[in-house]
Design a protein around this motif. Structure first.
Motif, PDB file in Angstrom:
ATOM      1  N   ASN B 103      -0.088  -2.398   7.402  1.00 41.24           N
ATOM      2  CA  ASN B 103      -0.542  -1.210   8.121  1.00 41.24           C
ATOM      3  C   ASN B 103      -0.052   0.081   7.488  1.00 41.24           C
ATOM      4  O   ASN B 103       0.320   1.017   8.177  1.00 41.24           O
ATOM      5  CB  ASN B 103      -0.110  -1.253   9.597  1.00 41.24           C
ATOM      6  CG  ASN B 103      -0.723  -2.428  10.337  1.00 41.24           C
ATOM      7  OD1 ASN B 103      -1.510  -3.170   9.761  1.00 41.24           O
ATOM      8  ND2 ASN B 103      -0.394  -2.590  11.597  1.00 41.24           N
ATOM      9  N   LEU B 104      -0.094   0.128   6.155  1.00 39.39           N
ATOM     10  CA  LEU B 104       0.189   1.405   5.495  1.00 39.39           C
ATOM     11  C   LEU B 104      -1.001   2.329   5.744  1.00 39.39           C
ATOM     12  O   LEU B 104      -2.104   1.867   6.021  1.00 39.39           O
ATOM     13  CB  LEU B 104       0.380   1.190   3.996  1.00 39.39           C
ATOM     14  CG  LEU B 104       1.646   0.436   3.593  1.00 39.39           C
ATOM     15  CD1 LEU B 104       1.688   0.281   2.081  1.00 39.39           C
ATOM     16  CD2 LEU B 104       2.895   1.152   4.081  1.00 39.39           C
ATOM     17  N   PHE B 105      -0.757   3.651   5.657  1.00 47.23           N
ATOM     18  CA  PHE B 105      -1.841   4.600   5.871  1.00 47.23           C
ATOM     19  C   PHE B 105      -2.600   4.775   4.550  1.00 47.23           C
ATOM     20  O   PHE B 105      -2.060   5.341   3.601  1.00 47.23           O
ATOM     21  CB  PHE B 105      -1.281   5.933   6.365  1.00 47.23           C
ATOM     22  CG  PHE B 105      -0.381   5.778   7.571  1.00 47.23           C
ATOM     23  CD1 PHE B 105      -0.792   5.013   8.658  1.00 47.23           C
ATOM     24  CD2 PHE B 105       0.862   6.372   7.614  1.00 47.23           C
ATOM     25  CE1 PHE B 105       0.029   4.852   9.769  1.00 47.23           C
ATOM     26  CE2 PHE B 105       1.690   6.224   8.726  1.00 47.23           C
ATOM     27  CZ  PHE B 105       1.271   5.464   9.803  1.00 47.23           C
ATOM     28  N   PRO B 106      -3.839   4.286   4.472  1.00 49.03           N
ATOM     29  CA  PRO B 106      -4.516   4.218   3.170  1.00 49.03           C
ATOM     30  C   PRO B 106      -4.864   5.580   2.576  1.00 49.03           C
ATOM     31  O   PRO B 106      -5.052   5.700   1.373  1.00 49.03           O
ATOM     32  CB  PRO B 106      -5.797   3.427   3.475  1.00 49.03           C
ATOM     33  CG  PRO B 106      -6.008   3.581   4.934  1.00 49.03           C
ATOM     34  CD  PRO B 106      -4.646   3.719   5.549  1.00 49.03           C
ATOM     35  N   HIS B 107      -4.960   6.607   3.439  1.00 44.91           N
ATOM     36  CA  HIS B 107      -5.364   7.920   2.924  1.00 44.91           C
ATOM     37  C   HIS B 107      -4.176   8.740   2.435  1.00 44.91           C
ATOM     38  O   HIS B 107      -4.361   9.845   1.951  1.00 44.91           O
ATOM     39  CB  HIS B 107      -6.123   8.682   4.008  1.00 44.91           C
ATOM     40  CG  HIS B 107      -5.313   8.917   5.254  1.00 44.91           C
ATOM     41  ND1 HIS B 107      -4.769   7.886   5.985  1.00 44.91           N
ATOM     42  CD2 HIS B 107      -4.935  10.050   5.876  1.00 44.91           C
ATOM     43  CE1 HIS B 107      -4.110   8.385   7.015  1.00 44.91           C
ATOM     44  NE2 HIS B 107      -4.188   9.700   6.967  1.00 44.91           N
ATOM     45  N   LEU B 108      -2.974   8.197   2.567  1.00 40.68           N
ATOM     46  CA  LEU B 108      -1.777   8.905   2.119  1.00 40.68           C
ATOM     47  C   LEU B 108      -1.150   8.158   0.947  1.00 40.68           C
ATOM     48  O   LEU B 108      -1.264   6.935   0.853  1.00 40.68           O
ATOM     49  CB  LEU B 108      -0.755   9.007   3.261  1.00 40.68           C
ATOM     50  CG  LEU B 108      -1.215   9.707   4.551  1.00 40.68           C
ATOM     51  CD1 LEU B 108      -0.111   9.671   5.590  1.00 40.68           C
ATOM     52  CD2 LEU B 108      -1.631  11.136   4.267  1.00 40.68           C
ATOM     53  N   PHE B 149      -1.581   5.204  -4.373  1.00 38.86           N
ATOM     54  CA  PHE B 149      -2.141   4.953  -3.040  1.00 38.86           C
ATOM     55  C   PHE B 149      -1.969   3.469  -2.703  1.00 38.86           C
ATOM     56  O   PHE B 149      -2.013   2.625  -3.595  1.00 38.86           O
ATOM     57  CB  PHE B 149      -3.621   5.342  -2.995  1.00 38.86           C
ATOM     58  CG  PHE B 149      -3.818   6.828  -2.867  1.00 38.86           C
ATOM     59  CD1 PHE B 149      -3.751   7.439  -1.628  1.00 38.86           C
ATOM     60  CD2 PHE B 149      -4.028   7.609  -3.987  1.00 38.86           C
ATOM     61  CE1 PHE B 149      -3.904   8.812  -1.490  1.00 38.86           C
ATOM     62  CE2 PHE B 149      -4.179   8.984  -3.866  1.00 38.86           C
ATOM     63  CZ  PHE B 149      -4.114   9.582  -2.612  1.00 38.86           C
ATOM     64  N   LYS B 151      -3.795   1.123  -1.627  1.00 39.85           N
ATOM     65  CA  LYS B 151      -4.815   0.178  -2.099  1.00 39.85           C
ATOM     66  C   LYS B 151      -4.586  -0.280  -3.522  1.00 39.85           C
ATOM     67  O   LYS B 151      -5.071  -1.332  -3.904  1.00 39.85           O
ATOM     68  CB  LYS B 151      -6.213   0.825  -1.996  1.00 39.85           C
ATOM     69  CG  LYS B 151      -6.823   0.753  -0.600  1.00 39.85           C
ATOM     70  CD  LYS B 151      -7.666  -0.520  -0.415  1.00 39.85           C
ATOM     71  CE  LYS B 151      -7.906  -0.829   1.038  1.00 39.85           C
ATOM     72  NZ  LYS B 151      -8.809   0.140   1.674  1.00 39.85           N
ATOM     73  N   SER B 152      -3.862   0.514  -4.308  1.00 41.15           N
ATOM     74  CA  SER B 152      -3.688   0.133  -5.704  1.00 41.15           C
ATOM     75  C   SER B 152      -2.459  -0.769  -5.891  1.00 41.15           C
ATOM     76  O   SER B 152      -2.153  -1.154  -7.009  1.00 41.15           O
ATOM     77  CB  SER B 152      -3.553   1.386  -6.574  1.00 41.15           C
ATOM     78  OG  SER B 152      -2.357   2.072  -6.256  1.00 41.15           O
ATOM     79  N   ARG B 165       9.193   2.620   4.621  1.00 43.65           N
ATOM     80  CA  ARG B 165       8.696   3.555   5.631  1.00 43.65           C
ATOM     81  C   ARG B 165       9.471   3.405   6.936  1.00 43.65           C
ATOM     82  O   ARG B 165       9.830   4.391   7.575  1.00 43.65           O
ATOM     83  CB  ARG B 165       7.200   3.291   5.879  1.00 43.65           C
ATOM     84  CG  ARG B 165       6.594   4.183   6.928  1.00 43.65           C
ATOM     85  CD  ARG B 165       5.105   3.985   7.038  1.00 43.65           C
ATOM     86  NE  ARG B 165       4.752   2.684   7.628  1.00 43.65           N
ATOM     87  CZ  ARG B 165       3.520   2.306   7.916  1.00 43.65           C
ATOM     88  NH1 ARG B 165       2.508   3.112   7.652  1.00 43.65           N
ATOM     89  NH2 ARG B 165       3.288   1.126   8.430  1.00 43.65           N
TER      90      ARG B 165
END
Lengths: 304, 256
Positions: B103-108, B149, B151-152, B165
């Motif tokens: 549940n990482l924030f993908p847009h950050l 990011f 996703k990578s 986090r």
């Protein structure tokens, strides 16, 4: 160190697969090109288009003023509709049943009735409610005004268009918010973030990625269907053109002028949409936008 | 000398979803600096119990006490009243949580994922938050990924970022909800290594896991749950080595 030699470059070339020939593609391209050339030729040579007349009216003050009205209706209408739509979407996703009911009743009514009828109703609001006042219900009145003085063609047009559009945007925003995984909210809450902070910083930025393409569709739709405000005598782009050709009978050239301006604005909106989508797509691997024109050359090549 | 209060104390936790009661009165104590592994079949209530500790689920009955504070409820005149959300948030901020699906924030970016809550919840300034985040990233072995990011990253890397986090909030307790279950087998080790390091540094941890090797090696206590109850609890050598309960033996014979 010399036991295994790498393959020679020449041998590698021999090893490459020759792509399959696609003769039908070539035929298709030739046919499409012929049709396009034919249309272009007709555009240029057919005198009925009246290109000189188009040139004459393209920057006519009445057309430009109509364009301005259309732009204001679209921008202001979309802004108000977004604010109301967001509020409705949050209500529709609320845990409170009465709020959900209000949101769905709103969407039901405004999606269910023609925007033309809504506009006429707003414009004739004085028939239903002669005076509008602000005060405590069943208590003292703080401010009051005659409905007819408040409802001008402008206010009626903005009200009609934005309240109607809000219903559609509510559904688009709602679907965007629902597309964000629940785990995102849980992770934010587990970090001690408040509900509003979670919505603003975590959920909304991700929801926007889903919201922007259909919302841009709505903006372009609103740009064009704002022409229905001509029924309450507000001269926007199309109506300004109609006023001109009603006197001069230059119907086709003037309509071409109108279409050129709609296309110009839609092109700008499409470009803006592409930029916005790329910005929101940061962090997400695949983001195809419809303004990906960087490789237009490849379209012409049959074997891309 | 007085005996130290346990950091986490659960008494009589009950939770129902609709008509289905998933926790039937669970008692649990975890001392400061201790690692407790919760094991059991899926559907036994392990995750729900864990989520009750930071009030992601609100228990229907029972008490959750962390660091001497009741989580989610005020005790007044012998009755418990649900707390305002503001106070629950402050309590949650001191309890880190790591999820099965990261549940990482993908847009950050990785760095922003770590600094977002310290800055906006604890009011830490940007340079302090960034410095903390960089420290934590090197601690989990990802110093070079700050501007990437999520996703990578590989699953193992994402989970290590998620741990960083959680740590950035300087929690007194870390909860792990099956932290390695969504990972490819070859990536499990790197996440467990980070958790081992945390345990060695004295972090109090409650870990829902299927990694029996980790439980045996790192845990001070293992609790086996079955159908909403803890049926057996003790040091890993006892629970995993010579279980007394028939259900525990049955479960272990399937997973070991």
């Amino acid at each position: 160190m010399t036991t295994t030699s790498t393959t020679a470059p020449a041998g590698q070339d021999d090893d490459l697969v020759v792509p399959r020939r696609r003769p039908l593609r070539w035929i298709g391209i030739v046919v499409a090109a012929l049709v396009l050339i034919n249309i272009a030729y007709s555009f240029i040579t057919n005198p009925n288009y009246g290109w000189e007349t188009v040139g004459k009216y393209l920057f006519d003050p009445r057309i430009i003023s109509g364009l301005g009205t259309t732009l204001i209706l679209t921008v202001v209408g979309m802004a108000i509709a977004t604010a109301i739509g967001l509020l409705l979407a949050v209500m529709a996703l609320s845990d409170t049943r009465s709020l959900r009911a209000i949101a769905s009743a709103y969407v039901w009514f405004f999606r269910g009735t023609p925007v033309l009828v809504q506009l006429i109703l707003w414009f004739n609001l004085a028939i239903l409610i002669p005076a509008i006042s602000i005060g405590i219900p069943f208590g003292p009145t703080l401010w009051s005004a005659d409905t007819n003085s408040l409802i001008t063609p402008w206010t009626a047009a903005i009200l009609g268009l934005s309240l109607n559009e809000a219903a559609y945007l509510c559904e688009i925003i709602r679907s965007g918010i629902m597309s964000v995984d629940r785990g995102q909210t849980e992770a934010a809450h587990a970090l001690g973030m408040s509900r509003t902070l979670t919505f603003r910083r975590i959920v909304l930025p991700q929801a926007l990625r889903v919201i922007v393409p259909p919302a841009a569709n709505e903006a372009m739709g609103l740009l064009k269907y704002s022409s229905v405000v001509s029924v309450i005598a507000l001269p926007e782009l199309l109506y300004s053109g109609q006023l001109i050709y009603a006197r001069t009978y230059e119907t086709i050239p003037v309509l071409i002028v109108v279409c050129i301006w709609y296309l110009v604005v839609v092109s700008i909106l499409t470009w803006l949409q592409g930029r916005l989508e790329r910005r929101l797509g940061v962090g997400f691997r695949t983001t195809a936008t419809i303004t990906d024109t960087g490789r237009w050359r490849r379209w012409l090549s049959p074997n891309h | 000398m007085a005996i130290a209060e346990p950091l986490v104390k659960l008494t009589g936790i009950r939770k129902r979803f609709g008509r289905n009661e998933v926790l039937h009165g669970v008692d649990l104590e975890v001392d400061r600096g201790e690692v407790l592994c919760l094991i059991g079949a899926s559907g036994s209530g392990k995750s729900t119990l864990l989520r009750c500790i930071n009030h992601l689920e609100s228990p229907d009955a029972g008490r959750v006490i962390v660091g001497g504070e009741h989580i989610g409820y005020h005790e007044r005149h012998g009755r418990r009243h649900e707390m305002p959300e503001r106070l629950v948030r402050a309590q949650r901020a001191g309890i880190g949580m790591v999820f099965q699906h990261f549940n990482l924030f993908p847009h950050l970016t990785v760095l922003q994922n770590i600094t977002e809550a310290p800055q906006r919840v604890l009011g830490m300034n940007a340079s302090e938050a960034n410095a903390t985040a960089h420290d934590l990233l090197s601690r989990v072995g990802l110093a070079d990924k700050a501007s990437a990011f999520p996703k990578s990253l590989s699953g193992g890397q994402q989970q290590r970022v998620a741990i960083a986090r959680g740590l950035a909030m300087r929690p007194q307790l870390m909860l792990f909800d099956e932290p390695t279950s969504a990972l490819d087998p070859e990536l499990v080790g790197e996440v467990l290594d980070v958790m081992r390091g945390l345990a060695a540094d004295g972090m109090t941890m409650i870990v829902v896991t299927h990694e029996m090797g980790f439980a045996r090696e790192v845990a001070n206590q293992v609790a086996f749950m079955h159908q909403g109850r803890i049926v057996e609890q003790g040091p890993p050598s006892q629970v995993l080595g010579s279980p007394t309960h028939e259900r525990t033996r049955g479960f272990l014979s399937k997973v070991l």
